[in-house]
Scaffold this motif. Structure first.
Motif, mmCIF file in Angstrom:
data_model
loop_
_atom_site.group_PDB
_atom_site.id
_atom_site.type_symbol
_atom_site.label_atom_id
_atom_site.label_comp_id
_atom_site.label_asym_id
_atom_site.label_seq_id
_atom_site.Cartn_x
_atom_site.Cartn_y
_atom_site.Cartn_z
ATOM 1 N N CYS A 140 0.856 -1.096 0.011
ATOM 2 C CA CYS A 140 0.127 0.042 0.149
ATOM 3 C C CYS A 140 0.906 1.070 -0.009
ATOM 4 O O CYS A 140 1.877 1.414 0.653
ATOM 5 N N ARG A 141 0.466 2.074 -0.846
ATOM 6 C CA ARG A 141 1.312 3.412 -1.018
ATOM 7 C C ARG A 141 0.911 4.474 0.133
ATOM 8 O O ARG A 141 1.875 5.423 0.278
ATOM 9 N N THR A 142 -0.204 4.166 0.653
ATOM 10 C CA THR A 142 -0.529 5.206 1.783
ATOM 11 C C THR A 142 0.064 4.828 3.116
ATOM 12 O O THR A 142 0.586 5.892 3.564
ATOM 13 N N CYS A 143 0.176 3.590 3.419
ATOM 14 C CA CYS A 143 0.863 3.213 4.601
ATOM 15 C C CYS A 143 1.874 2.588 4.712
ATOM 16 O O CYS A 143 2.492 2.321 5.759
ATOM 17 N N ALA A 144 2.721 2.563 3.507
ATOM 18 C CA ALA A 144 4.018 1.826 3.393
ATOM 19 C C ALA A 144 4.010 0.346 3.598
ATOM 20 O O ALA A 144 5.040 -0.157 4.217
ATOM 21 N N GLY A 145 2.654 -0.347 3.873
ATOM 22 C CA GLY A 145 2.615 -1.484 4.282
ATOM 23 C C GLY A 145 2.598 -1.719 5.574
ATOM 24 O O GLY A 145 2.350 -3.030 5.998
ATOM 25 N N THR A 146 2.246 -0.958 6.342
ATOM 26 C CA THR A 146 2.040 -1.090 8.024
ATOM 27 C C THR A 146 0.609 -1.260 8.157
ATOM 28 O O THR A 146 0.406 -1.769 9.264
ATOM 29 N N GLY A 147 -0.399 -0.868 7.425
ATOM 30 C CA GLY A 147 -1.640 -1.090 7.650
ATOM 31 C C GLY A 147 -2.614 -0.284 8.677
ATOM 32 O O GLY A 147 -3.316 -0.125 8.953
ATOM 33 N N ARG A 148 -1.588 0.787 8.968
ATOM 34 C CA ARG A 148 -1.845 1.865 9.847
ATOM 35 C C ARG A 148 -1.633 3.371 9.172
ATOM 36 O O ARG A 148 -0.656 3.475 8.858
ATOM 37 N N THR A 149 -2.502 4.171 9.561
ATOM 38 C CA THR A 149 -2.405 5.686 9.468
ATOM 39 C C THR A 149 -1.580 6.278 10.738
ATOM 40 O O THR A 149 -1.735 6.046 11.847
ATOM 41 N N GLU A 187 -7.190 3.373 5.864
ATOM 42 C CA GLU A 187 -8.436 3.110 4.948
ATOM 43 C C GLU A 187 -8.226 2.690 3.490
ATOM 44 O O GLU A 187 -9.085 1.683 3.144
ATOM 45 N N PRO A 188 -7.437 3.017 2.684
ATOM 46 C CA PRO A 188 -7.235 2.653 1.100
ATOM 47 C C PRO A 188 -7.255 1.196 1.284
ATOM 48 O O PRO A 188 -7.470 0.474 0.258
ATOM 49 N N CYS A 189 -6.206 0.436 2.312
ATOM 50 C CA CYS A 189 -5.903 -1.073 2.155
ATOM 51 C C CYS A 189 -6.893 -1.758 3.282
ATOM 52 O O CYS A 189 -6.755 -2.958 3.320
ATOM 53 N N GLY A 190 -7.686 -1.079 4.112
ATOM 54 C CA GLY A 190 -8.189 -1.874 5.048
ATOM 55 C C GLY A 190 -7.607 -2.211 6.212
ATOM 56 O O GLY A 190 -7.999 -3.267 7.000
ATOM 57 N N GLY A 191 -6.437 -1.749 6.260
ATOM 58 C CA GLY A 191 -5.507 -2.395 7.285
ATOM 59 C C GLY A 191 -4.509 -3.599 6.974
ATOM 60 O O GLY A 191 -3.943 -4.130 7.848
ATOM 61 N N THR A 192 -4.816 -3.968 5.800
ATOM 62 C CA THR A 192 -4.064 -5.244 5.234
ATOM 63 C C THR A 192 -2.659 -4.900 5.159
ATOM 64 O O THR A 192 -1.730 -5.625 4.842
ATOM 65 N N GLY A 193 -2.238 -3.388 4.569
ATOM 66 C CA GLY A 193 -1.131 -3.124 4.034
ATOM 67 C C GLY A 193 -0.818 -3.478 2.581
ATOM 68 O O GLY A 193 0.229 -3.232 2.284
ATOM 69 N N GLN A 194 -1.719 -4.027 1.963
ATOM 70 C CA GLN A 194 -1.570 -4.240 0.754
ATOM 71 C C GLN A 194 -2.791 -3.559 -0.215
ATOM 72 O O GLN A 194 -4.098 -3.650 0.263
#
Length: 369
Positions: free
Chosen positions: A145-154, A198-205
């Motif tokens: 995920c480009r928003t959270c860089a794969g962490t799944g958290r904001t 939100e974009p990845c739903g917390g999955t990091g992907q």
């Protein structure tokens, strides 16, 4: 306040039903899912109180009997009295219940896992597989995920926890008694925790489509696979990505048939060429021609081999051979002059071509006129 009504279960509900109801309500009313909603915070406190009481058999039986004694085990402590902390260990059940509710809320981090490999089939013309080609393949894959860089958290700005107002603890009321416990939202720190991305739903992907340029090596055979490293699904927990495998689907050729790295073809030969010998230009799979010497007396089905005129091996780049099978072709129409010449040829060369079948294959035959 009826605790069974709070969880939406019957008074005869089993432990499994209570846990299921708690998970369902926690996903809906947890403060991390409803930031800034004080009504949801209050509702979640009631749900948590009902669950802690009904999941403990001893406390549930006392609640059903309308009794609250000094032996009731508090979550952390009771304000005004000194209760011992014997009873059910709440930390174990609490961690198990919230492991699948939110990402990053005290859950144990999963070990790195390699991403899943992806597979696609690409149709190729015979010439493309023989000489090699570059094909553009569109791949839909799971990427970091480009928003959270794969962490799944904001990321959140520093501030007090909304559930406990920065105190690090929450209160629950049972009758006329008030209990305090560590705030489950912030883990007792009193500060806000990151929320699920939100974009990845917390999955990091997230799922994205990408066009990949795939190099098909020369000599690729039908059914062979080409590996493109790192173009499969992204790994989880910092794991490496999977690979993309391209399976070649090679169309047949009207002249050449492949067996291993050798190519086979059938070459039509006229009777006079087979009898007298000839030099024939034979088409090759690379688009050129090769000169084939047909010796006198060549028989139908006889094979000739042109070295290193076949397909290249994708393993060591060595080329196979081109195997040519001679096939004698008779004229479709014969004029009288040609028939007479063939009769004369038969009289001069009267050997028994069916000798292996015995004398019966020779007797009773005559040359048609």
């Amino acid at each position: 306040m009826d605790l069974y009504v709070v969880l939406g279960v019957s008074h005869a509900a089993s432990e499994t039903e209570i846990k299921r109801a708690y998970r369902r309500l926690a996903r809906r009313y947890h403060p991390d899912i409803n930031p800034g909603d004080r009504m949801a915070v209050a509702r979640f406190r009631q749900i948590l109180e009902a669950y802690e009481t009904l999941i403990d058999p001893e406390r549930r039986s006392r609640y059903d009997a309308g009794l609250v004694t000094e032996e009731s085990p508090p979550a952390s402590g009771f304000e005004g009295f000194d209760f011992s902390s014997r009873g059910t260990d709440q930390s174990a059940t609490f961690g198990d219940l919230f492991a699948d509710v939110l990402t990053g809320c005290g859950a144990r981090r999963r070990p790195p896992e390699r991403g899943v490999d992806l597979h696609q089939t690409v149709p190729l013309a015979f010439e493309e597989a023989f000489s090699g080609a570059t094909r553009a393949v569109t791949v839909t894959r799971r990427e970091t995920c480009r928003t959270c860089a794969g962490t799944g958290r904001t990321r959140v700005s520093p501030g007090p926890c909304l559930a406990c107002q920065g105190s690090g603890s929450v209160r629950s009321v049972r009758g006329h008694m008030i209990f305090t416990r560590s705030c489950p939202t912030c883990g007792g720190t009193g500060q806000q925790r990151p929320r699920p991305c939100e974009p990845c739903g917390g999955t990091g992907q997230e799922t994205r489509s990408e066009t990949v340029q795939v190099r098909i090596p020369a000599g690729t055979n039908d059914g062979e696979r080409v590996r493109v490293p790192g173009k499969g699904n992204a790994g989880s927990g910092g794991g490496s990505p999977g690979d993309l495998y391209i399976t070649a689907q090679v169309a047949p050729h009207p002249l050449f048939r492949r067996e291993g790295d050798d190519l086979h073809m059938v070459l039509p030969i006229a009777i006079h060429e087979a009898a007298l010998g000839a030099r024939i230009d034979v088409p090759t799979p690379d688009g050129g021609f090769a000169r084939l010497r047909v010796p006198p007396g060549t028989q139908s089905g006889q094979r000739f081999r042109l070295r290193e005129r076949g397909a290249a091996s994708t393993r060591d780049l060595r080329r196979g051979d081109l195997v040519i099978e001679a096939r004698l072709m008779l004229p479709k129409v014969l004029d009288e002059r040609s028939k007479e010449l063939l009769r004369e040829f038969g009289r001069i060369n009267g050997e028994n071509v069916r000798e292996p079948f015995g004398e019966t294959g020779h007797k009773g035959t005559e040359t048609p006129r």
